[in-house]
Design a protein around this motif. Structure first.
Motif, PDB file in Angstrom:
ATOM      1  N   CYS A   1       0.826  -1.177  -0.045  1.00 36.94           N
ATOM      2  CA  CYS A   1       0.010  -0.023   0.090  1.00 36.94           C
ATOM      3  C   CYS A   1       0.959   1.212   0.066  1.00 36.94           C
ATOM      4  CB  CYS A   1      -0.970   0.132   1.288  1.00 36.94           C
ATOM      5  SG  CYS A   1      -2.135   1.380   1.280  1.00 36.94           S
TER       6      CYS A   1
ATOM      7  N   LEU B   1       0.942   3.939  -3.158  1.00 36.61           N
ATOM      8  CA  LEU B   1       0.412   5.505  -2.845  1.00 36.61           C
ATOM      9  C   LEU B   1       1.692   6.532  -3.266  1.00 36.61           C
ATOM     10  CD1 LEU B   1      -1.098   5.189   0.816  1.00 36.61           C
ATOM     11  CD2 LEU B   1      -2.165   5.878  -1.382  1.00 36.61           C
TER      12      LEU B   1
ATOM     13  N   GLN C   1       0.720   9.139  -6.164  1.00 36.15           N
ATOM     14  CA  GLN C   1       0.667  10.581  -5.679  1.00 36.15           C
ATOM     15  C   GLN C   1       1.673  11.444  -6.576  1.00 36.15           C
ATOM     16  OE1 GLN C   1       1.356   9.683  -1.334  1.00 36.15           O
ATOM     17  NE2 GLN C   1      -0.015  11.293  -1.142  1.00 36.15           N
TER      18      GLN C   1
ATOM     19  N   CYS D   1      -3.552   1.001   5.609  1.00 39.01           N
ATOM     20  CA  CYS D   1      -3.591   1.406   4.383  1.00 39.01           C
ATOM     21  C   CYS D   1      -4.487   2.604   4.404  1.00 39.01           C
ATOM     22  CB  CYS D   1      -3.927   0.429   3.199  1.00 39.01           C
ATOM     23  SG  CYS D   1      -3.934   1.110   1.754  1.00 39.01           S
TER      24      CYS D   1
ATOM     25  N   LYS E   1      -3.460   5.853   5.754  1.00 36.57           N
ATOM     26  CA  LYS E   1      -2.407   6.561   5.281  1.00 36.57           C
ATOM     27  C   LYS E   1      -2.747   7.997   4.753  1.00 36.57           C
ATOM     28  CE  LYS E   1       0.661   2.902   4.488  1.00 36.57           C
ATOM     29  NZ  LYS E   1       1.674   3.251   5.903  1.00 36.57           N
TER      30      LYS E   1
ATOM     31  N   GLY F   1      -2.253   9.664   1.847  1.00 34.37           N
ATOM     32  CA  GLY F   1      -2.526   9.596   0.468  1.00 34.37           C
ATOM     33  C   GLY F   1      -3.901   8.970   0.205  1.00 34.37           C
ATOM     34  N   MET F   2      -4.606   8.073   1.183  1.00 34.68           N
ATOM     35  CA  MET F   2      -5.510   7.526   1.110  1.00 34.68           C
ATOM     36  C   MET F   2      -6.979   8.299   1.274  1.00 34.68           C
ATOM     37  SD  MET F   2      -5.673   4.347  -0.361  1.00 34.68           S
ATOM     38  CE  MET F   2      -7.094   3.490   0.268  1.00 34.68           C
TER      39      MET F   2
END
Length: 493
Positions: free
Chosen positions: A213, A217, A221, A257, A260, A262-263
């Protein structure tokens, strides 16, 4: 064109007295009252045509939207209304909610995971379960249980394969574009559930469970279209329950995950969602029925509608010996004490993990099926039960009502029965509750369940069905509609 008023009164206007007007008026009267005059027919013809045009224009809805240009050729869409199959929209409406770009992720995030299918489980190989595009091995032992011509539409499908199914279908989606600048949505084909699954039952570290994960990301990103929207128009499938991706502490279960950074804004399709997380979308667990055509759907619906059901209710499951006051144990005891009206399928161990002919036959023969929570709030058996035309009985509202709003009727009582678990613990007999429903009430609930079968199954063709929307279509339509509304309403934070 100005509206015509029928309320005007002759007295409302002052009568002109100019000779010019009188001359025109007399001329008009001479035409109107001498019907053999040739000009009367010309005037009446013109007037009739204008009236017809006016009525026609008023009946045609105006649209300010223009069809999007198409730079590719993909199969026609799959369409159904809230309950059953309906004709597809006209071609110009196919992608009115948006178009999707599928990221070409490095293979380490999907195909390499599949290639190592024999290492995804500490006990045995997962290769058979992931075969046939994620549908799994062809079902056996169904002869005499389902119509012979529908047997090839059945597989023993694993409950954790939605990542594979969605990826394969997205590549053939009618609104997929190959140029990211043409897209309004971006799909990330990362097999998050398969990636973390191999570490869930082994002596792994938090870093192991977060490895894939974190790498995904970092890659996403760096993409310009992610940076443009900060992920608001990105979505992915995570083929396990949401709690497998919500680890708070290093020593806890699963990966972190979803937590995080970025999620944060990525929309996630999961078989069980967190009802309080806007970005979690609950989608149906995969079942064994994968229709090949519209006719498979309608024939199956007809089959379960006309099925002779000999049992009032059933329960397919097993007790949880490690859980104190296990609720499933109460259900099993009630079922065993009502042998004249209840059928039990013992699912101890892994006997029912991917469906069996015994489970299907039991659901097909029962009016109601008991659906307590599984290892989490939801369980795949909900959909196995409904596909067989059996009416689900819930004991937790989070088992279905707060999970699958896009796929199930909005009125829970129209297709299911709810019995509070505490009432059962205090002695309420399930048999007596269910016996209070009349035959007509049972018929109506079953009909609602049957109407919704197309929306809870995943079709076999990668292009989807001809005129029926399946669970995949409903999910993608919902995501595209949500993204469009976010842009129109400015609904971002």
């Amino acid at each position: 064109m100005l509206p015509i008023s029928n309320n005007a009164s002759p007295e409302a206007h002052k009568k002109p007295k100019t000779p010019e007007f009188l001359d025109r008026k007399n001329s008009f009267n001479s035409v109107v009252f001498h019907h053999h005059h040739p000009r009367i027919w010309l005037l009446l013809s013109i007037l009739s045509i204008q009236i017809l045009l006016l009525l026609t224009l008023r009946s045609v809805p105006l649209s300010l939207s223009l069809p999007h240009p198409t730079h590719h050729s993909f199969p026609a869409p799959k369409t159904a209304n809230s309950t059953s199959a309906v004709p597809k929209p006209e071609p110009e409406d196919q992608c009115s909610s948006g178009r999707v770009f599928v990221y070409d992720l490095p293979e380490t995030f999907n195909s390499e995971i599949l290639a190592k299918c024999d290492r995804l489980n500490p006990w045995s190989s997962r290769c058979d379960a992931l075969a046939n595009g994620g549908l799994g091995p062809i079902a056996t032992g169904l002869s005499g249980i389902v119509p012979e011509n529908l047997v090839p539409a059945w597989y023993w499908t694993d409950q954790f394969v939605s990542e594979i199914v969605f990826h394969n279908r997205m590549l053939k989606h009618k609104c997929r574009v190959l140029e990211p600048e043409s897209a309004t949505a971006f799909y990330i084909p990362f097999y998050a559930g398969l990636a973390v699954g191999k570490y869930l039952w082994s002596n792994s570290t938090a870093e192991d469970r977060d490895l894939h994960c974190g790498m995904m990301l970092k890659w996403v990103q760096d993409q310009p279209y992610f940076k443009r929207s900060n992920g608001w128009d990105h979505f992915m499938t995570m083929g396990r329950i949401t709690w497998d991706f919500r680890r708070s502490k290093s020593q806890d279960w699963g990966s972190s995950c979803i937590y995080k950074p970025g999620m944060r804004n990525i929309t996630r399709l999961l078989i069980e969602r967190n009802p309080w997380d806007y970005f979690d979308i609950g989608v149906p667990y995969p079942t064994g029925f994968h229709p090949r055509s519209d006719s498979d759907v309608t024939e199956w619906q007809r089959f379960v509608r006309n099925r002779n059901r000999t049992s009032l209710f059933c329960f397919a499951g097993a007790t949880r010996g490690t859980i104190k006051n296990d609720f499933r144990g109460l259900l099993l005891n009630q079922c065993k004490n009502a042998t004249d009206t209840c059928t039990v399928v013992n699912c101890a161990g892994s006997r029912c993990s991917n469906g069996t002919s015994a489970i299907l036959q039991t659901f097909l023969s029962s009016d109601f099926c008991l659906q307590p929570r599984g290892d989490s709030f939801t369980r795949r058996s909900i959909f196995d039960c409904m596909v067989a035309g059996s009416i689900p009985v819930f004991f937790w509202r989070r088992t279905a009502y707060y999970q699958y709003e896009w796929f199930l009727p909005g009125e829970p009582e129209s297709y299911s029965v709810f019995i509070d678990r505490n009432a059962v613990k205090n002695g309420t007999l399930i048999k007596e509750v269910l016996q209070r429903y009349s035959k007509e009430e049972v018929r109506k609930m079953r009909e609602k369940v049957i109407d919704y079968i197309p929306k809870i199954v995943y079709a076999k063709p990668l292009e989807g069905l001809e005129t029926v929307k399946d669970a995949f279509d409903v999910a993608i339509d919902g995501v595209l509609r949500r993204f469009k509304e976010q842009e129109e309403w400015g609904f971002k934070w």
